[in-house]
Scaffold this active site. Structure first.
Site, short mmCIF file in Angstrom:
data_model
loop_
_atom_site.label_atom_id
_atom_site.label_comp_id
_atom_site.label_asym_id
_atom_site.label_seq_id
_atom_site.Cartn_x
_atom_site.Cartn_y
_atom_site.Cartn_z
N ARG A 1 5.29 -18.28 8.33
CA ARG A 1 6.01 -17.14 8.90
C ARG A 1 7.37 -17.10 8.22
O ARG A 1 8.27 -17.84 8.61
CB ARG A 1 6.14 -17.33 10.42
N GLU B 1 -3.19 -15.79 11.88
CA GLU B 1 -3.71 -14.61 11.20
C GLU B 1 -3.44 -14.80 9.72
O GLU B 1 -2.30 -14.77 9.29
CB GLU B 1 -3.00 -13.36 11.71
N GLU C 1 12.57 -11.78 9.59
CA GLU C 1 11.78 -12.29 10.72
C GLU C 1 12.62 -12.79 11.89
O GLU C 1 12.12 -12.94 12.99
CB GLU C 1 10.86 -13.41 10.26
N ASN D 1 -5.86 -9.63 6.73
CA ASN D 1 -6.37 -8.49 7.48
C ASN D 1 -7.13 -7.55 6.57
O ASN D 1 -7.08 -7.68 5.34
CB ASN D 1 -5.26 -7.77 8.26
N ASP E 1 -8.55 -8.64 11.91
CA ASP E 1 -7.74 -9.79 11.57
C ASP E 1 -8.64 -10.99 11.32
O ASP E 1 -9.64 -11.17 12.01
CB ASP E 1 -6.78 -10.13 12.73
N CYS F 1 0.80 -1.24 0.00
CA CYS F 1 0.00 0.00 0.00
C CYS F 1 0.84 1.29 0.00
O CYS F 1 0.45 2.25 -0.66
CB CYS F 1 -1.02 0.00 1.12
N ARG G 1 10.41 -9.50 4.75
CA ARG G 1 10.48 -9.05 6.15
C ARG G 1 11.51 -9.91 6.86
O ARG G 1 11.42 -11.14 6.83
CB ARG G 1 9.12 -9.21 6.85
N GLU H 1 -2.52 -7.05 -2.46
CA GLU H 1 -2.98 -6.01 -1.55
C GLU H 1 -3.94 -5.05 -2.24
O GLU H 1 -3.52 -4.20 -3.01
CB GLU H 1 -1.82 -5.22 -0.91
N ARG I 1 -0.36 -17.57 3.60
CA ARG I 1 -1.25 -17.69 4.76
C ARG I 1 -2.56 -18.39 4.38
O ARG I 1 -3.04 -19.27 5.10
CB ARG I 1 -1.54 -16.32 5.37
N CYS J 1 -6.75 -0.66 3.35
CA CYS J 1 -6.15 -1.72 2.56
C CYS J 1 -6.44 -3.05 3.22
O CYS J 1 -6.92 -3.11 4.35
CB CYS J 1 -4.65 -1.52 2.44
N1 SER Z 1 -0.47 -3.02 4.65
C1 SER Z 1 -1.10 -4.03 5.44
C2 SER Z 1 -0.13 -4.78 6.30
O1 SER Z 1 1.05 -4.51 6.24
C3 SER Z 1 -1.84 -4.98 4.56
O2 SER Z 1 -0.96 -5.71 3.80
O3 SER Z 1 -0.52 -5.60 7.05
ZN ZN Z 2 -1.60 -1.87 3.42
#
Ligand code: SER
Ligand code: ZN
Length: 501
Positions: A345, A432, A336, A435, A414, A304, A334, A353, A467, A460
């Protein structure tokens, strides 16, 4: 209570030892004019000393006018006065010491420190002492941000270890799981998946790839297309200025994968690097470092932010509202560390998105319709056991903050799935797997996005393919003959894959 005490040293262009009485008059006048608003004293020059070319001033205030902001005014007034009468100018200003005391909502639980100042705290009273501060530093509005940072650090001490906000909205009925194994482990055993080659990454062989791609197809066909979302393709590499605007830069700096550019694109500059590589057959990392710029960007973390960037400074036509777009191209990374597990994960994941921009009313409707479509997928197609809860909004999580009982207009929902392999419904952690958020005007303001007349909000939703896949497989198993009929309409049989000897 707020108290500012500033000691400044002004260097003048010639000796002013003889002008004591003139300064006295000048300062008395300044205290009555530029440092006052009607009867109110905004700041006070308490005293001064003169020594050769140096004038020292002591300025205090209770906060209405920050003394450092008055200093430039005083400098200008002084230059004018001395310029006309004696042809003397002000060469340089330094703040020798600057002491700022202010109240905190509550006392700290442990020591607080910040850059640029020594901080001491007595009960609710914080004191910052800065020394040898330059004029540029003061122009940058750092002082108020430093005070805010001290307050924020103390407040954060009270949230450490506190459970995040969570409130159940809706829960499906119980669904008997087909099995209770960890789908990642089983897929690895069957050769559908291969871990690596680097931390938290996976190679998806044809069987696993087919399932992930089916999730993508279902999300588009069953959720996004019916609601009129249009696809966009964004860059995978996010420059820091976007994250400065969204708050990710200060919230998540330890979770990014950073991107560096070559210092030059000239092969000659890389000669030594190439020689070393050819001779040693290893990557000469030290030599590499010399040839790289400092990181200027990071890999995608969420999609986003760049979608908002693409609307930066734009006025959106009323007839284009609500804007409904999605990106499914950028892959998120990410770092982690400890939390990695299976494909649920990971350090690298694939997500669609959707982002929506419109009036409050439009977004509340978008949310209703998205929820309806998502429910259709999870209930009718996946036949999942799952639930929805209000949680700390994601942008607060990603800014390292904790949510309060957010209103139900804005905030994050969530979607959580029962994972039989983790234990009982009551005692195990649900996954999760998606979202959905409405974030008010936070990013609209940050990126200066406008409409002809409407006040805009945005939001968003994160559709994580890994997931969705693990939630589904953890309940329904790996054997397609046990999968729900409606899902099998999208994926009847798995590809054969590759046999290894
Ligand atoms: N931007 C939101 C998040 O990081 C949806 O992807 O969770
Ligand atoms: Zn987002």
């Amino acid at each position: 209570m707020m108290r500012f005490e500033l000691q400044a040293r002004l260097t003048l262009s010639s000796d002013i030892s003889g002008f004591s009485s003139e300064f006295e008059r000048f300062i008395a006048e300044a205290n009555q004019s530029i440092l006052r608003k009607g009867a109110e004293k905004l700041a006070v020059i308490e005293r001064f000393t003169i020594e050769n070319e140096t004038l020292c001033l002591w300025i205090t205030s209770e906060g209405t006018l920050r003394p450092h902001n008055t200093l430039l005014q005083i400098k200008n007034a002084l230059s004018k006065e001395l310029g006309t009468s004696h042809h003397i100018g002000v060469r340089d200003i330094t703040i020798t010491t600057y002491t700022i005391s202010f109240d905190l909502p509550r006392p700290p639980r442990k020591k607080v420190s910040i850059p640029f100042a020594d901080v001491t705290i007595q009960d609710n009273q914080a004191t910052m002492v800065l020394s040898d501060v330059s004029e540029e530093f003061l122009r940058g509005n750092y002082i108020d941000r430093m005070m805010n940072r001290v307050r924020e650090k103390v407040e954060n001490q009270y949230y450490e270890g506190k459970a995040e906000f969570w409130k159940l909205i809706w829960k499906s009925e119980e669904k008997p799981p087909v099995w209770n194994k960890d789908p990642t482990e089983e897929m690895e055993r069957l050769g559908w998946l291969k871990q690596g080659p680097t931390k938290g990454k996976w190679f998806y062989r044809p069987q696993a790839a087919a399932i992930l791609k089916t999730m993508e197809t279902i999300a588009i066909q069953e959720v996004l297309k019916p609601l009129g979302f249009q696809e966009v393709i964004e860059s995978h590499i996010k420059p820091f200025d976007i994250w400065l605007k969204t708050g990710h830069m200060e919230g998540m700096p330890y979770e990014f994968y950073y991107v560096a550019e070559p210092r030059t694109r000239d092969a000659a500059d890389w000669e030594r690097f190439i020689d070393l590589t050819k001779i040693t057959k290893e990557v000469p990392t030290e030599e590499l470092q010399k040839n790289l710029s400092a990181p200027i960007a990071g890999l995608c973390y969420a999609q986003c932010p760049m979608i908002y960037w693409s609307f930066k400074g734009k006025t959106i036509a009323e007839k284009s509202l609500p804007v409904l777009v999605y990106d499914k191209t950028a892959i998120s990374a990410r770092y982690e560390s400890g939390g990695r597990h299976g494909i649920e994960r990971v350090d690298e994941f694939h997500r669609i998105e959707p982002v929506y921009i419109g009036t409050r009313e439009q977004l509340l409707t978008v949310r209703e319709r998205l929820l309806e479509r998502y429910k259709h997928v999870f209930n009718d197609i996946f036949d999942l056991e799952w639930q929805m809860a209000w949680v700390t909004p994601w942008y607060m999580q990603q800014a390292g903050k904790i949510g309060d009982e957010s209103t139900q207009d804005t905030g994050t929902i969530d979607f959580e799935a029962y994972m039989p392999y983790r234990g009982t419904r009551q005692d195990s952690e649900w996954l999760e797997f998606q979202n959905l958020s409405i974030l008010g005007d936070k990013y609209i303001t940050a990126f200066n996005i406008k409409a002809q007349k409407s006040e805009l909000w945005s939001g968003c939703s994160g559709i994580g393919l890994q997931r969705w896949t693990t939630a589904f497989l953890a309940q329904k198993g790996l054997d397609p003959t046990h999968w729900p009929e409606r899902f099998r309409k999208y994926l009847q049989d798995l590809p054969e894959g590759i046999q290894f000897l």
